[in-house]
Design an enzyme around this catalytic site. Structure first.
Site, short mmCIF file in Angstrom:
data_model
loop_
_atom_site.label_atom_id
_atom_site.label_comp_id
_atom_site.label_asym_id
_atom_site.label_seq_id
_atom_site.Cartn_x
_atom_site.Cartn_y
_atom_site.Cartn_z
N HIS A 26 -1.76 -5.70 1.42
CA HIS A 26 -3.00 -6.43 1.18
C HIS A 26 -2.64 -7.83 0.69
CE1 HIS A 26 -6.89 -7.64 -0.45
NE2 HIS A 26 -6.20 -8.12 -1.47
N ASN A 64 -1.79 -0.31 7.07
CA ASN A 64 -1.16 -1.56 7.51
C ASN A 64 -0.29 -2.21 6.42
OD1 ASN A 64 -3.19 -2.37 5.84
ND2 ASN A 64 -4.42 -3.37 7.42
N TYR A 102 -12.15 -3.32 -3.61
CA TYR A 102 -12.68 -3.23 -2.25
C TYR A 102 -14.21 -3.18 -2.21
CZ TYR A 102 -8.06 -2.54 -0.08
OH TYR A 102 -6.78 -2.72 0.41
N LYS A 152 0.83 -1.20 0.00
CA LYS A 152 0.00 0.00 0.00
C LYS A 152 0.88 1.26 0.00
CE LYS A 152 -3.76 -2.41 2.44
NZ LYS A 152 -4.70 -2.35 3.60
N GLU A 171 -9.10 -10.70 -7.81
CA GLU A 171 -8.17 -9.58 -7.62
C GLU A 171 -7.01 -9.63 -8.62
OE1 GLU A 171 -7.20 -9.92 -3.46
OE2 GLU A 171 -9.22 -9.33 -2.84
P1 IDP Z 1 -7.39 -7.23 5.48
O1 IDP Z 1 -6.59 -6.22 4.68
O2 IDP Z 1 -6.62 -7.69 6.69
O3 IDP Z 1 -7.93 -8.36 4.64
P2 IDP Z 1 -10.10 -6.12 5.45
O4 IDP Z 1 -11.11 -6.40 6.51
O5 IDP Z 1 -10.27 -6.78 4.12
O6 IDP Z 1 -8.65 -6.44 6.07
O7 IDP Z 1 -10.08 -4.54 5.26
C1 IDP Z 1 -9.42 -3.94 4.17
C2 IDP Z 1 -8.59 -2.78 4.68
O8 IDP Z 1 -9.46 -1.77 5.22
C3 IDP Z 1 -7.66 -3.14 5.85
O9 IDP Z 1 -6.43 -3.71 5.43
C4 IDP Z 1 -7.47 -1.81 6.50
O10 IDP Z 1 -6.55 -0.99 5.78
C5 IDP Z 1 -8.86 -1.19 6.38
N1 IDP Z 1 -9.72 -1.51 7.55
C6 IDP Z 1 -10.35 -2.68 7.81
N2 IDP Z 1 -11.08 -2.63 8.93
C7 IDP Z 1 -10.92 -1.38 9.41
C8 IDP Z 1 -11.45 -0.70 10.56
O11 IDP Z 1 -12.21 -1.24 11.37
N3 IDP Z 1 -11.05 0.60 10.73
C9 IDP Z 1 -10.23 1.24 9.86
N4 IDP Z 1 -9.72 0.65 8.76
C10 IDP Z 1 -10.06 -0.66 8.53
MG MG Z 2 -9.33 -8.23 3.03
#
Ligand code: IDP
Ligand code: MG
Length: 139
Positions: free
Chosen positions: A119, A116, A49, A9, A130
């Site tokens: 992805h 974070n 997304y 990212k 994807e």
């Molecule tokens: P993942 O990347 O670990 O699969 P997902 O639930 O698919 O997590 O969410 C996609 C992205 O959205 C996450 O990597 C993070 O950047 C963001 N995200 C997910 N949940 C939250 C939240 O509760 N608060 C803020 N950002 C979130």
């Molecule tokens: Mg995800």
């Protein structure tokens, strides 16, 4: 053999962590079979997304992913979908396990969307979908 889509990212690119993240993928034993630096556009991110549309972090997530270049990769190996998510660590970097990419290298920055670094696809269906979005040329 399984394949997954990995994204570094914009926070990972800005922080000069491309090499560190790829090194961890390679040291684990997976193969990077396609790789490019790119700027995602809104249309691509809305597809990628789509499952999160309507959630409070959806718009911040798209803005964050549009804030700078990303690196897209196809990574290959037995059980790589599960394996990459394991070396990436939990979504919330504050509590992601030490030793994981997110646990070692990221933390809460107080932003609306959690930054974070990476992805990784979460299932074979997501991986196929994807990879089709980011690497249509591989189809
Ligand atoms: P993942 O990347 O670990 O699969 P997902 O639930 O698919 O997590 O969410 C996609 C992205 O959205 C996450 O990597 C993070 O950047 C963001 N995200 C997910 N949940 C939250 C939240 O509760 N608060 C803020 N950002 C979130
Ligand atoms: Mg995800």
């Amino acid at each position: 053999m399984q394949r997954t889509l990995v994204l570094i990212k914009p926070d990972g690119v800005k922080r000069r962590l491309i090499g560190e993240i790829i090194a961890r993928i390679e040291r684990k034993g997976y193969e990077v079979v396609a790789l490019k630096t790119m700027r995602a556009d809104r249309a691509i991110l809305e597809q990628h997304y789509g499952e999160h549309k309507g959630k409070p972090f959806y718009e911040p997530l798209l803005e964050f992913m549009l804030s700078g270049p990303i690196v897209a990769m196809v990574v290959e190996g037995q059980r790589v979908i599960e394996g990459f998510r394991s070396i990436a660590g939990a979504t919330d970097p504050t509590v992601a396990a030490p030793g994981s990419i997110r646990g070692d290298l990221a933390r809460d920055q107080g932003t609306k969307v959690v930054q974070n670094l990476v992805h990784g696809s979460d299932s074979e269906e997501s991986a196929a979908r994807e990879m089709g979005i980011f690497f249509p040329e591989l189809r």
